[in-house]
Design an enzyme around this catalytic site. Sequence first.
Site, PDB file in Angstrom:
ATOM      1  N   LYS A 284       6.660  -4.385  -4.022  1.00 46.25           N
ATOM      2  CA  LYS A 284       8.077  -4.022  -3.919  1.00 46.25           C
ATOM      3  C   LYS A 284       8.512  -3.943  -2.460  1.00 46.25           C
ATOM      4  CE  LYS A 284      11.980  -2.511  -5.573  1.00 46.25           C
ATOM      5  NZ  LYS A 284      12.781  -3.571  -6.202  1.00 46.25           N
TER       6      LYS A 284
ATOM      7  N   GLU B 297      18.775 -17.265  -6.889  1.00 43.65           N
ATOM      8  CA  GLU B 297      18.331 -15.935  -7.308  1.00 43.65           C
ATOM      9  C   GLU B 297      17.813 -15.964  -8.749  1.00 43.65           C
ATOM     10  OE1 GLU B 297      17.411 -13.451  -5.922  1.00 43.65           O
ATOM     11  OE2 GLU B 297      17.468 -11.831  -7.377  1.00 43.65           O
TER      12      GLU B 297
ATOM     13  N   LYS C 130      14.020 -14.916  -9.839  1.00 44.24           N
ATOM     14  CA  LYS C 130      13.789 -13.833 -10.816  1.00 44.24           C
ATOM     15  C   LYS C 130      12.847 -14.307 -11.918  1.00 44.24           C
ATOM     16  CE  LYS C 130      15.423 -11.263  -9.400  1.00 44.24           C
ATOM     17  NZ  LYS C 130      14.861 -10.448  -8.419  1.00 44.24           N
TER      18      LYS C 130
ATOM     19  N   TRP D 139      -2.891  -2.772  -1.673  1.00 47.11           N
ATOM     20  CA  TRP D 139      -2.472  -4.140  -1.988  1.00 47.11           C
ATOM     21  C   TRP D 139      -3.254  -5.010  -1.017  1.00 47.11           C
ATOM     22  CZ3 TRP D 139       0.148  -8.299   0.360  1.00 47.11           C
ATOM     23  CH2 TRP D 139       0.707  -9.223  -0.517  1.00 47.11           C
TER      24      TRP D 139
ATOM     25  N   ASN E 102      -1.730   2.044   5.636  1.00 46.33           N
ATOM     26  CA  ASN E 102      -0.770   1.032   5.197  1.00 46.33           C
ATOM     27  C   ASN E 102      -0.399   0.230   6.434  1.00 46.33           C
ATOM     28  OD1 ASN E 102       1.381  -0.460   4.294  1.00 46.33           O
ATOM     29  ND2 ASN E 102       2.720   1.279   3.880  1.00 46.33           N
ATOM     30  N   GLY E 103      -0.581  -1.097   6.383  1.00 46.20           N
ATOM     31  CA  GLY E 103      -0.265  -1.937   7.542  1.00 46.20           C
ATOM     32  C   GLY E 103      -1.425  -2.862   7.853  1.00 46.20           C
TER      33      GLY E 103
ATOM     34  N   GLU F 281       9.268 -14.737 -10.598  1.00 51.47           N
ATOM     35  CA  GLU F 281       8.632 -13.456 -10.282  1.00 51.47           C
ATOM     36  C   GLU F 281       8.044 -12.786 -11.516  1.00 51.47           C
ATOM     37  OE1 GLU F 281      10.838 -11.045  -6.770  1.00 51.47           O
ATOM     38  OE2 GLU F 281      12.133 -11.562  -8.419  1.00 51.47           O
TER      39      GLU F 281
ATOM     40  N   CYS G 169       0.811  -1.217   0.000  1.00 50.33           N
ATOM     41  CA  CYS G 169       0.000   0.000   0.000  1.00 50.33           C
ATOM     42  C   CYS G 169       0.849   1.274   0.000  1.00 50.33           C
ATOM     43  CB  CYS G 169      -0.883   0.043   1.233  1.00 50.33           C
ATOM     44  SG  CYS G 169      -1.951  -1.380   1.380  1.00 50.33           S
TER      45      CYS G 169
ATOM     46  N   ARG H  47       5.218   0.120  -5.872  1.00 46.25           N
ATOM     47  CA  ARG H  47       5.188  -0.636  -4.617  1.00 46.25           C
ATOM     48  C   ARG H  47       4.279  -1.859  -4.718  1.00 46.25           C
ATOM     49  NH1 ARG H  47       6.756   2.680  -0.213  1.00 46.25           N
ATOM     50  NH2 ARG H  47       5.383   1.585   1.221  1.00 46.25           N
TER      51      ARG H  47
ATOM     52  N   HIS I  12      18.078 -37.186  -5.568  1.00 44.89           N
ATOM     53  CA  HIS I  12      17.350 -37.672  -4.393  1.00 44.89           C
ATOM     54  C   HIS I  12      15.862 -37.356  -4.483  1.00 44.89           C
ATOM     55  CE1 HIS I  12      21.004 -38.962  -2.491  1.00 44.89           C
ATOM     56  NE2 HIS I  12      21.545 -37.768  -2.721  1.00 44.89           N
TER      57      HIS I  12
HETATM   58  C1  G6P Z   1       9.811  -8.207  -1.910  1.00 42.37           C
HETATM   59  C2  G6P Z   1      10.422  -7.876  -3.262  1.00 42.37           C
HETATM   60  C3  G6P Z   1      11.719  -8.659  -3.450  1.00 42.37           C
HETATM   61  C4  G6P Z   1      12.674  -8.360  -2.298  1.00 42.37           C
HETATM   62  C5  G6P Z   1      12.018  -8.666  -0.945  1.00 42.37           C
HETATM   63  C6  G6P Z   1      12.852  -8.131   0.201  1.00 42.37           C
HETATM   64  O1  G6P Z   1       9.353  -9.512  -1.905  1.00 42.37           O
HETATM   65  O2  G6P Z   1       9.518  -8.164  -4.297  1.00 42.37           O
HETATM   66  O3  G6P Z   1      12.331  -8.269  -4.673  1.00 42.37           O
HETATM   67  O4  G6P Z   1      13.836  -9.129  -2.451  1.00 42.37           O
HETATM   68  O5  G6P Z   1      10.748  -8.016  -0.853  1.00 42.37           O
HETATM   69  O6  G6P Z   1      12.848  -6.723   0.124  1.00 42.37           O
HETATM   70  P1  G6P Z   1      13.901  -5.790   0.799  1.00 42.37           P
HETATM   71  O7  G6P Z   1      13.436  -4.407   0.494  1.00 42.37           O
HETATM   72  O8  G6P Z   1      13.867  -6.095   2.267  1.00 42.37           O
HETATM   73  O9  G6P Z   1      15.234  -6.108   0.200  1.00 42.37           O
END
Ligand code: G6P
Length: 601
Positions: free
Chosen positions: A596, A474, A478, A76, A100-101, A481, A2, A27, A497
């Site tokens: 985000k 990673e 990616k 969100w 927000n929260g 996502e 949010c 965000r 395994h």
């Molecule tokens: C969200 C984002 C990720 C990020 C994670 C941690 O899930 O989509 O890309 O790695 O948060 O975020 P931070 O701001 O703590 O690195």
Amino acid sequence: MCGIIGYAGTKRVDKVLISGLKKLEYRGYDSAGLAFITNDNNLEIIKSVGKISKLEEKVNKSNIQFGNVGIGHTRWATHGIPNEINAHPHTSGKVSIVHNGIIENYTNIKEELQSKGVTFYSDTDTEVACAYINYIYETEKDKIKCIQKACKHFRGSYAFGIIFEDDKDSIFVTRRDSPLIIGISDGENFVSSDVSAFLSYTKKYILLDHNEFAKVSSNSVLIYNDNGDLLNKEINIATWSDTQYEKNGYEHFMLKEIYEEPLVLKNIFNRYLNDISYLKDVDLSIYNNIHIVACGSAMHAGLVGRYLFETYANIPVTVDVASEYRYKNQIITDQTLVIIVSQSGETADTLAALRVAKSKGATVLAIVNVLGSTITREANIVIYTYAGPEIAVATTKGYTSQVAILATLAFEISRKHLTLDEKNKIISEMNNIQNILNYVLLKIEEYKDIAKSIYKKEHLFFIGRGIDYSMCMEGSLKLKEISYMHSEAYPAGELKHGTISLIENKTPIIAIATNKNLYEKTISNIKETKARGAFVIFITNEELDTTGDFYDIKLVLPTSTDFLQSLSVVTALQLISYYTAKERKCDIDKPKNLAKSVTVE
Ligand code: G6P
């Protein structure tokens, strides 16, 4: 997650709020709305589901005489589906609110209010908070005191933007854990979840702290603590500029941010390699164990850090996702260093983990990108990545800059174990990182070819050993996502395994082998998948490059020491994910369901 924007000034409020909401889009959100005072002094609300452009259309079609004070929100969904009723702002009696929260005890408060005859229309915790503030307002007419009293009753996290129907000139704000910033200008003031929303109007801002309460009007900002004392807060100047929030000719923010990586990393090594003043006299050699705690990609950066600290500094390291760490029995001694990694500096679980670690006496070192964010205000030592604003939801330069800082730290702690030759090699590579990554960026056609070979598949595996495995983690995240392909990362030796049963004719495998000591072992594991029909994309470096019949596509990247190899490999993986998502016509910068900055637990 949010986003909140608020404005009190002389401009048309809808224009300022919509432009702010557009800046907060990154965000992550699924609905949006505005509450504002009209020129004829009425309080109006406009909401819509989906993109801000839809809200803007609605605003433009209305015949309302917009005034100069209001609040806006991107939601969100947490409590209740994304629809107009659940979208913010919510209103009850004389109060309108954006939030927000999460208010954790909202069910009890709702029952209490229902028993007093209050009716609710949405499924949200926010409407309950709004109704509760309105309920207190019936007897407590001092607005700041009213909000303070209500907040004492709320459990959970919140940043609130509030307007009262009988104060047409002001916005009221407060926060606990969720971020909120006040933008300061002449004859107009702003509130927002982050500076991006008002940077085109002002660079001056005040960071509101937990349990502080503010009345923001066009000509004044009054901030109070929990006891009602008026505070004199420092005014900061934002170093990020509005143009950094533009795509500047790139098709997507993600691509732009990948192209920024060479310079960001060069700056990191320039800044930190020979100057350890950022450690503020903390002697890292006193720590005999390290806990790295983070979420998502930041946790994956931590995995690279673990490999380096363990291999070169001989220090045992645990890496935990913050949502697990905060609730486990953290075994912390006075020789434990806790490293918190977070791009945003606001991730709720990571912040909670930091607090737990501090409460148990740990020294907390935070690696953060966003200046002044909550984590930076609570950690003992802060190392900024200075990567600039990251807008694409899927992190790219955020991740590599975290790895670069961890590599610098690991190098610092390992110096006494390394030979002069090794040290010189690492330093020379760190100094040359911009050229190395620019070379990786030249291989675009190869990344596009790999993307074309996999984009029609629904399942994919990444395999690797040791530090290569952390790159797989990673790369796999990616791809998931932004392309919505099901992808899993496995230690190459573990596949047999169980998971190897999923390998069929043409199942894509991205196999990474850049580590000399484990190279032969990884090749054997790749051959096991090839024997079962896998379509193998083999990623290695120039030093280990070999030919054979165990791969279908080969990608050869520059050779680096362990300290930096993941930077070039993961940059290549980011581009493979980018072009795969593009082939699949996905919304690359704003993937579905993702946010985000994850400011709820
Ligand atoms: C969200 C984002 C990720 C990020 C994670 C941690 O899930 O989509 O890309 O790695 O948060 O975020 P931070 O701001 O703590 O690195």
